[in-house]
Write an enzyme that holds these catalytic residues in place. Structure first.
Site, PDB file in Angstrom:
ATOM      1  N   LYS A 266       3.813  -0.664 -13.847  1.00 42.71           N
ATOM      2  CA  LYS A 266       5.195  -1.137 -13.702  1.00 42.71           C
ATOM      3  C   LYS A 266       5.457  -2.246 -14.711  1.00 42.71           C
ATOM      4  CE  LYS A 266       6.622  -3.631 -10.079  1.00 42.71           C
ATOM      5  NZ  LYS A 266       7.108  -3.873  -8.719  1.00 42.71           N
TER       6      LYS A 266
ATOM      7  N   TRP B 170     -10.915  12.746  -1.523  1.00 45.16           N
ATOM      8  CA  TRP B 170     -10.184  11.640  -2.133  1.00 45.16           C
ATOM      9  C   TRP B 170     -10.799  10.307  -1.733  1.00 45.16           C
ATOM     10  CZ3 TRP B 170      -5.180   9.256   0.119  1.00 45.16           C
ATOM     11  CH2 TRP B 170      -4.693   8.265  -0.743  1.00 45.16           C
TER      12      TRP B 170
ATOM     13  N   ASP C  10       1.144  -2.020  -9.855  1.00 44.47           N
ATOM     14  CA  ASP C  10       2.535  -2.229  -9.433  1.00 44.47           C
ATOM     15  C   ASP C  10       2.845  -3.716  -9.288  1.00 44.47           C
ATOM     16  OD1 ASP C  10       5.025  -1.095  -8.742  1.00 44.47           O
ATOM     17  OD2 ASP C  10       4.621  -1.390  -6.615  1.00 44.47           O
TER      18      ASP C  10
ATOM     19  N   GLY D 173       0.789  -1.225   0.000  1.00 43.71           N
ATOM     20  CA  GLY D 173       0.000   0.000   0.000  1.00 43.71           C
ATOM     21  C   GLY D 173       0.818   1.270   0.000  1.00 43.71           C
TER      22      GLY D 173
END
Length: 768
Positions: free
Chosen positions: A275, A167, A235, A148
């Site tokens: 990624k 958010w 990721d 995280g």
């Protein structure tokens, strides 16, 4: 902490105090980026959807040549011990001091290498759409996100830059609590996950596998309250140490599924961060071309805080053109979603424009050059590093810290601005477990040699002998789980169903290494020995001099001592102790104990279960265990003791059951071993001082029992995975107790199996 020795991060100075050549070298470290410039003639257009997935991959020769040259350089590392090489490259990493400095000076939450990498990305590219920030709302989705750090980094960025917005975030990762997930595929760190579980989506099967179409469909529903998704990050990766030369190809299906997920959920104008690794393969070129046709801008970026010698890069995609622009192709890509998509190429080679291939080759060459230079530099320093080189590296590392802090205008935030403002004590996986990875402390060549050995060879050569030394260190003595004083709030509980477990590969309640070795041992034993009756004869003949089976006298003595210590004897009977025993015929002779009134509950069906690759994850075993516990608790009175045989407690289900028992008794301990047979029940729980079971909990458990019986009767493909929230199981001292219980059981079972195998090897040699 030794206050006399200040951390090196406090010794940084202003950039003006560094030599201009040092500053220039560090500045170059932060400029590893390549941008795809689209031709003015609009030549880069998505191929027709009918051309997708119709032919095999055909690699580009120029890119394959770069891949081969890269692997030749990497092969020079094959004889290096991985722990020594890792320690060396950590020191030669010019950005190596940045992470500890940021963590200390900025009060950064979950500050890891990923945290710093994503902060570089945030500060280098306009990831957050202006329209979203102007509207005061930001919605982000983070795929393959454990632990995280990207989320924590984004939170720090928003708070430290005082960006006012509402958010909302959602994250996905392989579920670290799902017993069928492979530890090689996961990051075992749940510090953020455990404290924000409602925001994590693990899919309909609870695995968190982003490479399943049902997961994508479920994710869309999970984020349906978000009007527009402004940012998606991905990721993901997994351990490729077994075949590092093919990392890019091995991870390509994951990259495909991450990209398709992003294209499906991202709103128009949104950003995507993916990624990847080297970009030499045909599948990578296809994916990069797809992203260039779907976004207005695509950049490849190597953050300074990403180790310069590895292949990791980040694909930064800005200003999404929207699902409508790619609808026909996206629909076909979703049809080919999953692990097997690599069997066919996304696009045939001939539909990729030459102008794109030329730029893509330049991009690959750009990062290829940097990586090879770094590897050669590290090899040279590994072989010889004097004081001059060490001084220069330290100077560069200090300069990198100062450069990072100034370039990105880094500012601290208050503790109450963190995502996890008040972490609960023990509200995460056991510290012994979290953060662990399956690491090889040997050379690549030695590791490949070990992998090539058969199970019999490993046993014969003594590679597993350390378990014989460790299994006798603990038998549960002095491992006591105190009863929980808090009331059971089962109104907040829920029953979580999922696909039946094929095997138990991991557990948050046990050392992953011993579980992995135990599974290999059981698998070999079941395949090679259990088909004959020779196993039972061999086991009975075995007798480890270090193993001492717990006798009835020892068990009852322990029970009596604990009862006296916790002053839980039934007041109406004085010191007379009543104990209900489930099964365990060998305790029948113990009725003569003067202060012990023992009654037995028949559990013939429960005791027929043997240890397998499912361990305590077998649905029939779980249902029988629950049924017997419920039956037993109805017969207990306040102050009574209870003895329960148990296979193990690797699963969330069995852990939940022990949590219930913890709340019902003053204390619990365990005894192990109670048998010489490696695949039988080898441990018992000693539960002292019954305090009662609340009616609401009894009703909940009865409903659970009926549901499990129904699933078994219907031969359902589902099973109950969890009935006590994971947040509850992660609290208090339960984790320590379960860790000790499971590790003791697993080590002893593994030892006995190895003992049988060694005896078989000796017999075979004598026969020859």
């Amino acid at each position: 902490m030794n206050t006399c020795k200040k951390p090196c991060v406090e010794q940084t100075t202003d950039l003006e105090n560094f030599d201009s050549e040092v500053v220039a070298e560090i500045e170059g470290l932060f400029e590893k980026r390549f941008s795809y410039t689209k031709p003015l003639n609009n030549e880069w257009q998505l191929p027709d959807s009918k051309d997708a997935f119709i032919c095999n991959h055909k690699e580009f020769n120029s890119l394959l040549a770069m891949k081969d040259s890269m692997n030749k350089v990497k092969n020079q590392l094959s004889d290096k011990k991985l722990d020594e090489w890792h320690q060396h490259t950590s020191f030669t990493n010019k950005a190596g001091k940045i992470i500890p400095h940021v963590k200390k000076s900025l009060n950064a939450e979950l500050c890891t290498q990923a945290w710093c990498k994503f902060h570089e990305i945030l500060c280098t590219f306009p990831l957050l759409p202006e329209a979203a920030l102007q509207n005061g709302e930001l919605n982000t989705v983070h795929l393959c996100e454990a632990p995280g750090a990207f989320i924590a980094s984004l939170n720090h960025y928003l708070k430290s830059h005082h960006i006012p917005c509402d958010w909302n975030w959602v994250a996905n990762t392989l579920n670290p609590y799902h017993e069928a997930n492979d530890t090689l595929m996961m990051i075992m760190d749940d510090r953020l996950i455990a404290n924000t579980l409602p925001l994590w989506y693990f899919g309909p099967d609870n695995t968190g596998d982003v490479m399943m179409l049902k997961h994508l469909e479920g994710l869309q529903h999970f984020i349906s309250n978000m009007a527009t998704v402004h940012l998606v990050t991905a990721d993901g990766s997994f351990d490729c140490q077994g075949n590092p030369g093919e990392q890019e190809a091995l991870v390509s299906p994951l990259h495909y599924c991450e990209a398709v997920s992003a294209l499906r959920i991202l709103g128009s104008g949104g950003s995507f961060v993916l990624k990847m690794f080297t970009l030499f393969e045909h599948c990578s070129a296809n994916l990069i071309f797809l992203l260039n046709c779907s976004f207005e801008e695509v950049h490849i970026f190597k953050p300074a805080t990403s180790k310069a010698g590895n292949s990791e890069v980040y694909v930064i995609c800005l200003h999404y053109m929207g699902r409508e622009a790619i609808h026909p192709l996206l629909s076909k890509m979703i049809q080919n979603f999953g692990k097997d998509m690599v069997s066919k190429a996304l696009f045939p080679q001939h539909v990729i424009p030459e102008s794109f291939l030329k730029i893509h080759e330049e991009c690959c060459a750009f990062f290829h050059k940097y990586q090879i230079e770094t590897i050669y530099e590290n090899i040279g320093l590994f072989e010889c590093m004097g004081e001059v080189e060490q001084t220069k590296l330290n100077n560069l590392r200090d300069c990198a810290v100062e450069f990072f802090m100034k370039k990105f205008n880094m500012k601290p935030i208050a503790r109450n601005k963190w995502l996890v403002k008040k972490p609960q004590a023990g509200y995460s996986m056991n510290a012994k477990w979290f953060g662990r990875r399956n690491k090889y402390f040997s050379t690549y060549n030695e590791r490949k040699m070990l992998e090539s050995l058969t199970w019999e060879d490993k046993v014969a050569k003594g590679y597993l002998n350390h378990w014989a030394e460790e299994h006798v260190l603990s038998n549960g003595k002095n491992c006591i789980l105190e009863g929980s004083s808090s009331n059971l709030e089962c109104s907040l509980w829920y029953i979580l169903e999922g696909k039946r477990l094929p095997k138990v590969k991991c557990s948050p309640f046990c050392d992953d290494e011993v579980l992995k070795d135990l599974n290999e041992a059981i698998g070999e034993l079941l395949v090679g020995r259990l088909k004959t009756d020779s196993l039972s004869r061999q086991v009975q003949q075995q007798s480890c001099q270090s193993c001492h089976v717990v006798t009835d006298a020892v068990i009852l003595s322990e029970l009596s001592n604990l009862t006296k210590c916790h002053e839980v004897a039934n007041e109406s009977c004085g010191d007379h102790i009543k104990c209900l025993v489930m099964g365990l015929p060998f305790l029948c002779d113990a009725k003569s104990q003067s202060n012990m009134e023992i009654s037995f509950l028949d559990s013939a069906t429960l005791l027929t279960f043997t240890c397998s690759l499912l361990h305590d994850g077998e649905p029939k075993y779980q249902q029988q265990l629950l049924d017997h516990v419920l039956l037993s608790l109805k017969q207990l009175r306040t102050g009574d003791a209870f003895i329960l045989p148990i296979l193990s407690c690797f699963t969330r289900f069995t852990a939940g059951l022990i949590f219930v028992l913890q709340s019902c008794f003053r204390c619990i301990t365990f005894a192990c071993p109670i048998s010489f047979e490696p695949l039988r029940t080898n441990a018992i729980l000693l539960c002292i001082g019954y305090q009662g079971l609340p009616n609401l909990v009894a009703e909940y458990l009865q409903h659970l029992n009926e549901l499990m019986s129904s699933l078994l009767d219907s031969d359902s493909s589902q099973q109950v995975l969890q009935f006590v929230p994971m947040e509850t199981l992660l609290k208090g001292t339960l984790l320590d107790f379960l860790w000790d219980l499971n590790t003791t059981i697993a080590k002893r079972q593994l030892h006995l199996i190895i003992q049988v195998e060694q005896q078989q090897v000796i017999s075979n040699l004598n026969f020859k």
